[in-house]
Design a protein around this motif. Structure first.
Motif, PDB file in Angstrom:
ATOM      1  N   LEU A 114       0.858  -1.179   0.000  1.00 51.63           N
ATOM      2  CA  LEU A 114       0.000   0.000   0.000  1.00 51.63           C
ATOM      3  C   LEU A 114       0.893   1.228   0.000  1.00 51.63           C
ATOM      4  O   LEU A 114       1.804   1.341   0.823  1.00 51.63           O
ATOM      5  N   VAL A 115       0.644   2.145  -0.940  1.00 48.83           N
ATOM      6  CA  VAL A 115       1.391   3.403  -1.023  1.00 48.83           C
ATOM      7  C   VAL A 115       0.400   4.541  -0.846  1.00 48.83           C
ATOM      8  O   VAL A 115      -0.655   4.558  -1.489  1.00 48.83           O
ATOM      9  N   THR A 116       0.709   5.486   0.033  1.00 51.22           N
ATOM     10  CA  THR A 116      -0.107   6.693   0.178  1.00 51.22           C
ATOM     11  C   THR A 116       0.782   7.915   0.020  1.00 51.22           C
ATOM     12  O   THR A 116       1.961   7.895   0.375  1.00 51.22           O
ATOM     13  N   SER A 117       0.204   8.977  -0.528  1.00 52.13           N
ATOM     14  CA  SER A 117       0.935  10.225  -0.716  1.00 52.13           C
ATOM     15  C   SER A 117      -0.029  11.386  -0.490  1.00 52.13           C
ATOM     16  O   SER A 117      -1.151  11.378  -1.010  1.00 52.13           O
ATOM     17  N   VAL A 118       0.396  12.361   0.300  1.00 52.10           N
ATOM     18  CA  VAL A 118      -0.429  13.536   0.586  1.00 52.10           C
ATOM     19  C   VAL A 118       0.410  14.786   0.353  1.00 52.10           C
ATOM     20  O   VAL A 118       1.501  14.927   0.918  1.00 52.10           O
ATOM     21  N   ASP A 119      -0.101  15.667  -0.500  1.00 49.80           N
ATOM     22  CA  ASP A 119       0.544  16.963  -0.754  1.00 49.80           C
ATOM     23  C   ASP A 119      -0.255  18.039  -0.033  1.00 49.80           C
ATOM     24  O   ASP A 119      -1.457  18.187  -0.263  1.00 49.80           O
ATOM     25  N   ARG A 120       0.421  18.808   0.853  1.00 50.39           N
ATOM     26  CA  ARG A 120      -0.250  19.821   1.673  1.00 50.39           C
ATOM     27  C   ARG A 120       0.409  21.172   1.396  1.00 50.39           C
ATOM     28  O   ARG A 120       1.319  21.605   2.116  1.00 50.39           O
ATOM     29  N   PRO A 121      -0.020  21.868   0.339  1.00 49.51           N
ATOM     30  CA  PRO A 121       0.677  23.091  -0.078  1.00 49.51           C
ATOM     31  C   PRO A 121       0.663  24.199   0.973  1.00 49.51           C
ATOM     32  O   PRO A 121       1.610  24.982   1.058  1.00 49.51           O
ATOM     33  N   ALA A 122      -0.386  24.284   1.774  1.00 54.07           N
ATOM     34  CA  ALA A 122      -0.443  25.338   2.779  1.00 54.07           C
ATOM     35  C   ALA A 122       0.628  25.168   3.848  1.00 54.07           C
ATOM     36  O   ALA A 122       1.037  26.143   4.491  1.00 54.07           O
ATOM     37  N   LEU A 123       1.085  23.925   4.044  1.00 56.23           N
ATOM     38  CA  LEU A 123       2.127  23.645   5.032  1.00 56.23           C
ATOM     39  C   LEU A 123       3.473  23.388   4.376  1.00 56.23           C
ATOM     40  O   LEU A 123       4.455  23.082   5.082  1.00 56.23           O
ATOM     41  N   ASP A 124       3.519  23.492   3.032  1.00 54.10           N
ATOM     42  CA  ASP A 124       4.733  23.150   2.290  1.00 54.10           C
ATOM     43  C   ASP A 124       5.235  21.772   2.722  1.00 54.10           C
ATOM     44  O   ASP A 124       6.406  21.578   3.034  1.00 54.10           O
ATOM     45  N   ARG A 125       4.323  20.804   2.697  1.00 51.94           N
ATOM     46  CA  ARG A 125       4.614  19.475   3.234  1.00 51.94           C
ATOM     47  C   ARG A 125       4.123  18.396   2.272  1.00 51.94           C
ATOM     48  O   ARG A 125       3.039  18.508   1.694  1.00 51.94           O
ATOM     49  N   ARG A 126       4.944  17.373   2.107  1.00 54.24           N
ATOM     50  CA  ARG A 126       4.557  16.195   1.338  1.00 54.24           C
ATOM     51  C   ARG A 126       4.898  14.965   2.168  1.00 54.24           C
ATOM     52  O   ARG A 126       6.002  14.863   2.718  1.00 54.24           O
ATOM     53  N   ALA A 127       3.938  14.038   2.273  1.00 48.95           N
ATOM     54  CA  ALA A 127       4.124  12.841   3.094  1.00 48.95           C
ATOM     55  C   ALA A 127       3.872  11.603   2.242  1.00 48.95           C
ATOM     56  O   ALA A 127       2.793  11.455   1.652  1.00 48.95           O
ATOM     57  N   ASP A 128       4.862  10.722   2.164  1.00 50.96           N
ATOM     58  CA  ASP A 128       4.759   9.472   1.406  1.00 50.96           C
ATOM     59  C   ASP A 128       4.976   8.291   2.348  1.00 50.96           C
ATOM     60  O   ASP A 128       5.897   8.320   3.190  1.00 50.96           O
ATOM     61  N   VAL A 129       4.155   7.261   2.189  1.00 51.00           N
ATOM     62  CA  VAL A 129       4.237   6.079   3.042  1.00 51.00           C
ATOM     63  C   VAL A 129       4.152   4.836   2.164  1.00 51.00           C
ATOM     64  O   VAL A 129       3.353   4.777   1.228  1.00 51.00           O
ATOM     65  N   LEU A 130       4.988   3.851   2.485  1.00 52.55           N
ATOM     66  CA  LEU A 130       4.959   2.544   1.828  1.00 52.55           C
ATOM     67  C   LEU A 130       4.777   1.478   2.898  1.00 52.55           C
ATOM     68  O   LEU A 130       5.519   1.453   3.884  1.00 52.55           O
ATOM     69  N   ALA A 131       3.772   0.629   2.704  1.00 51.56           N
ATOM     70  CA  ALA A 131       3.538  -0.490   3.615  1.00 51.56           C
ATOM     71  C   ALA A 131       3.548  -1.786   2.824  1.00 51.56           C
ATOM     72  O   ALA A 131       2.859  -1.899   1.801  1.00 51.56           O
ATOM     73  N   ASN A 132       4.341  -2.736   3.275  1.00 50.14           N
ATOM     74  CA  ASN A 132       4.336  -4.085   2.701  1.00 50.14           C
ATOM     75  C   ASN A 132       3.700  -5.023   3.728  1.00 50.14           C
ATOM     76  O   ASN A 132       4.103  -5.035   4.896  1.00 50.14           O
ATOM     77  N   ASP A 133       2.694  -5.764   3.312  1.00 52.64           N
ATOM     78  CA  ASP A 133       2.025  -6.694   4.227  1.00 52.64           C
ATOM     79  C   ASP A 133       1.992  -8.079   3.620  1.00 52.64           C
ATOM     80  O   ASP A 133       1.935  -8.238   2.396  1.00 52.64           O
ATOM     81  N   TRP A 134       2.045  -9.071   4.461  1.00 50.91           N
ATOM     82  CA  TRP A 134       2.014 -10.447   3.974  1.00 50.91           C
ATOM     83  C   TRP A 134       1.373 -11.353   5.023  1.00 50.91           C
ATOM     84  O   TRP A 134       1.334 -11.035   6.214  1.00 50.91           O
ATOM     85  N   ARG A 135       0.882 -12.458   4.546  1.00 49.45           N
ATOM     86  CA  ARG A 135       0.231 -13.451   5.414  1.00 49.45           C
ATOM     87  C   ARG A 135       0.585 -14.834   4.892  1.00 49.45           C
ATOM     88  O   ARG A 135       0.379 -15.134   3.706  1.00 49.45           O
ATOM     89  N   TRP A 136       1.107 -15.684   5.770  1.00 52.48           N
ATOM     90  CA  TRP A 136       1.520 -17.046   5.403  1.00 52.48           C
ATOM     91  C   TRP A 136       0.737 -18.035   6.258  1.00 52.48           C
ATOM     92  O   TRP A 136       0.915 -18.086   7.475  1.00 52.48           O
ATOM     93  N   GLN A 137      -0.143 -18.787   5.610  1.00 52.17           N
ATOM     94  CA  GLN A 137      -0.903 -19.824   6.311  1.00 52.17           C
ATOM     95  C   GLN A 137      -0.051 -21.085   6.303  1.00 52.17           C
ATOM     96  O   GLN A 137      -0.065 -21.870   5.358  1.00 52.17           O
ATOM     97  N   ILE A 138       0.698 -21.282   7.366  1.00 51.98           N
ATOM     98  CA  ILE A 138       1.643 -22.388   7.431  1.00 51.98           C
ATOM     99  C   ILE A 138       0.905 -23.716   7.382  1.00 51.98           C
ATOM    100  O   ILE A 138       1.292 -24.643   6.667  1.00 51.98           O
ATOM    101  N   ASP A 139      -0.147 -23.837   8.155  1.00 46.29           N
ATOM    102  CA  ASP A 139      -1.076 -24.966   8.095  1.00 46.29           C
ATOM    103  C   ASP A 139      -2.405 -24.466   8.649  1.00 46.29           C
ATOM    104  O   ASP A 139      -2.500 -23.325   9.098  1.00 46.29           O
TER     105      ASP A 139
END
Length: 737
Positions: free
Chosen positions: A371-396
């Motif tokens: 999951l990638v999210t990105s937020v541009d906030r010009p009033a605050l001169d701020r940009r925030a980027d996030v990367l999340a990697n998720d996984w699930r392993w059903q061993i048995d």
């Protein structure tokens, strides 16, 4: 009860001639004879796993219009029939049936559809095995028929109701669970016998292969609304539209232009003195449609994509909610790959721009995603980027391993940062009665996903162990039918090497044979550092504290049902106890008219809160958290609701403390008394013109006030009725084409 043709559904593939079902609750068409049958329901509430006390049979049938279910519920005359009319997604004390379905049979996302004996409904999305969100409202058909020996239900879920991979194949494998609730006995029975309160729920559904049909739908939802403000006389007119296009189950697109999110649904009143922001759900149609793919929780209690950020308070500092110019969202599948994209832009120069992308690859009962999210906030001169990697392993089937890797990058003049974190979770099920969960969490001090998500805190390390056990072999003459135990232990620390207060708690829930439930909880917070209470002005050493909670929930007794609970807890500097009562009472005047209310007072001798800088205050407190709801359904499609809430605090006899360099609290004179008053009233009329086409007339009034003096409870209530920060009338028409 109603039925209607699915005018918006255009069939592309029809392997065989098939008469359209009439969804009238009777299930008397010849096609039902060839349906897949689910019987031999077992009790899951109380969790005895023995045969249900009444007979239920469910049938499953694939049709060109959608996936259909039919229930036959035997209910002799000696078992009261509880059938109040309720608003959507608010069924509580009623006889009802549930269809829970995972359209891709991969244990990732499920959908819940509930129909009560009065034909009231709920629908919800199921994620993370057993997390239900009723924010989503879908378009589906349902009907109920009642007779002397019982009642019957028919449900039709259109093929376009949710994104499904592989929609072009002649067959598909789904996973289903069906259950029934007998309200007078507080009994739930299910087939297969899995329970949503267990760590493994969604993955335990029964897999069924059915014929598949292709369909598409194009829906346009224009709206018009007008708002009149009585406090500052004037009116506002708005118009806009939502577009839902679903050419197949493999691809669905949602768009909105100039959306109106007027207050037809009111948030709960909250006065928050904690360092952690209050989390609110989101009922806005565009943001709930096909949102499950983006719903990715993260420890501790965080959400990586929190849609309430879009249209939240503007970055211009005015405090007003930002207007949303437009937004678009798409979901699709390609083989085993699910993908999604989200874009939204707020209006005016301070408007934020939100973007999110999601990929999820599934194989058998395991998956890996990003999951990638990105937020541009010009009033605050701020940009925030996030990367999340998720996984699930059903061993048995009895062992599952899950994980997340989190990365964030904040670009802001003078405050650039890069952060990381991760979560590892192991779930083991040695038996149907016993489950173990172990969780390791690390979030460094620079990790920040709060621009697009909800993040209670960073700079956090946690090791958690939880064991739950269900005991259900009580003697037949025992008043107790089943007991569920849950024990949890948490070790917590920050990256500075400070040991935060460790936490342990034990919960016992006893299900009684008469339908009542008795719950007890003991929680112990060990001595340790609190690094949040001072809002970044220094850590505070806090001694051990204990919490004890007992609650009894009654079965339905005639037209009444109630809950009564008592909290005894330590929440401050010393040994002073706080006492909180939790009472809830509901009364059905008739099936179409009901009233319920709650009163939750708290009396504190030592309530510790932050004042300013390095100063904290300990107060005696009287707190009132009350609500009253009235629901009236004068006739079909008409709904009138009144909702009143009052939240008040009287804080007095304050003692001020200052944090010394070692993190201990030193007396620093007196802290000034204060009081808080928060009041809200909403009167709402809703008329259902047609499914998903509605007229709302809403009157809202309320306000918030904080005073630098003590106020008695009676005076606070009298003053609350005069609060008038908002005093508005809203009319809104939303129609589906």
């Amino acid at each position: 009860m109603y039925s209607r043709p699915l005018l918006a559904v255009l069939l592309f593939v029809c392997p065989a001639a098939h008469a359209a079902l009439k969804i009238d609750g009777r299930a008397d068409e010849a096609e039902w004879k060839d349906a897949h049958v689910l019987r031999d329901f077992k009790r899951t509430q109380p969790y005895t796993l023995d045969a249900a006390t009444v007979v239920t049979e469910a049938r499953l049938l694939s049709t060109p219009e959608g996936i259909a279910f039919a229930f036959r519920c035997e209910q002799p005359a000696d078992i009261p029939r509880i059938k109040p009319f309720t608003p959507r997604d608010r069924i509580r004390n009623a006889d009802r049936v549930n269809v829970n379905i995972d359209f891709d049979a991969d244990g990732k996302v499920g959908y819940n559809f509930t129909v009560s004996l009065s034909d009231s409904i709920e629908d919800a999305i199921i994620t993370s095995e057993n997390e239900f969100s009723t924010d989503w409202d879908a378009d589906w058909l349902h009907a109920v028929q009642e007779d002397e020996s019982g009642w019957s239900v028919e449900i039709l879920l259109p093929w376009t109701i949710a994104a499904m991979r592989g929609s072009s194949t002649p067959t598909r494998e789904i996973a289903v669970n069906v259950d029934r609730v007998v309200a007078s006995r507080s009994e739930r029975s299910a087939m297969p016998p899995v329970f949503y309160g267990n760590p493994v729920y969604l993955s335990g559904f029964q897999r069924v292969t059915i014929p598949q049909y292709r369909a598409q739908v194009l829906d346009l939802f224009p709206y018009v609304s007008t708002l009149y403000d009585f406090k500052h006389p004037g009116s506002e007119f708005r118009a806009g539209a939502d577009l839902f296009w679903k050419p197949s189950g493999d691809f669905q697109l949602t768009a909105t232009v100039n959306p109106d999110f007027g207050q037809v649904e009111s948030d709960e009143l909250v006065v928050n003195f904690d360092a952690i922001e209050t989390f609110y759900s989101d009922k806005r149609p565009f943001f709930t449609e096909n949102q499950a793919l983006f719903d990715l929780p993260s420890a501790p209690d965080g959400v990586l994509f929190y849609t309430r950020r879009v249209g939240a308070a503007s970055d211009d500092g005015s405090g007003r909610a930002a207007d949303i110019a437009a937004a678009v969202k798409l979901n699709g599948t390609a083989g085993r790959l699910k993908y999604g994209a989200f874009l939204a832009e707020e209006d005016d120069d301070a408007g934020r721009r939100f973007a999110a992308g999601r990929l999820l690859y599934t194989f058998d009962q395991s998956n890996i995603g990003a999951l990638v999210t990105s937020v541009d906030r010009p009033a605050l001169d701020r940009r925030a980027d996030v990367l999340a990697n998720d996984w699930r392993w059903q061993i048995d089937p009895k062992l599952r391993l899950e994980g997340q890797l989190l990365l964030s990058q904040i670009d802001q003049r003078g405050a650039d940062s890069k952060g990381s974190g991760g979560v590892l979770r192991l779930v083991a099920l040695p038996s149907d009665r016993l489950q173990h969960t172990a969780v390791l969490t690390h979030l460094d001090g620079q990790l920040d996903f709060n621009d697009a998500g909800y993040m209670p805190r960073n700079n956090f390390n946690r090791a958690l162990w939880e064991t739950s056990y269900k005991h259900n072999d009580f003697a037949a003459d025992s008043a107790v039918a089943a007991v569920a135990w849950r024990g949890t232990a948490m070790y917590r620390a920050n990256d500075d090497g400070d040991r935060l207060s460790p936490v342990g708690y034990l919960v016992r829930e006893a299900s009684l044979r008469d339908g009542g439930v008795f719950t007890s909880e003991l929680r112990v917070d060990g001595a340790g550092w609190d690094d949040q209470i001072s809002r970044g002005n220094g850590k505070v050493w806090r001694g051990a504290r204990q919490w004890l909670f007992n609650e009894y929930g009654s079965p339905r007794r005639g037209k009444w049902q109630y809950q009564f609970g008592v909290w005894a807890l330590q929440e401050g500097v010393g040994d002073g106890l706080a006492l909180q009562l939790e009472t809830e009472l509901s009364y059905s005047i008739s099936d179409r008219l009901s009233i319920d209310g709650q009163i939750n007072p708290r009396w504190s001798r030592d309530w510790l809160i932050w004042l300013d800088g390095k100063r904290l205050g300990s107060f005696r407190r009287t707190q009132w958290d009350t609500a009253l709801n009235l629901n009236w359904f004068p006739k079909a499609r008409h709904e009138l609701r009144a909702k009143l809430q009052w939240f008040a605090i009287d804080a007095h006899a304050g003692k001020a403390y200052r944090i010394d360099p070692r993190g201990h609290l030193l007396r620093d004179g007196a802290a000034e008394d204060f009081s808080v008053n928060n009041f809200g009233l909403q009167l709402r009329y809703r008329y259902e013109i047609a499914p998903q086409s509605e007229l709302y007339l809403v009157y809202s009034r309320g306000g918030y006030e904080e005073r630098d003096r003590r106020e008695e409870s009676a005076d606070l209530f009298a003053d609350a009725l005069r609060l008038r920060d908002a005093d508005q009338f809203l009319a809104k028409l939303r129609y589906r084409f």
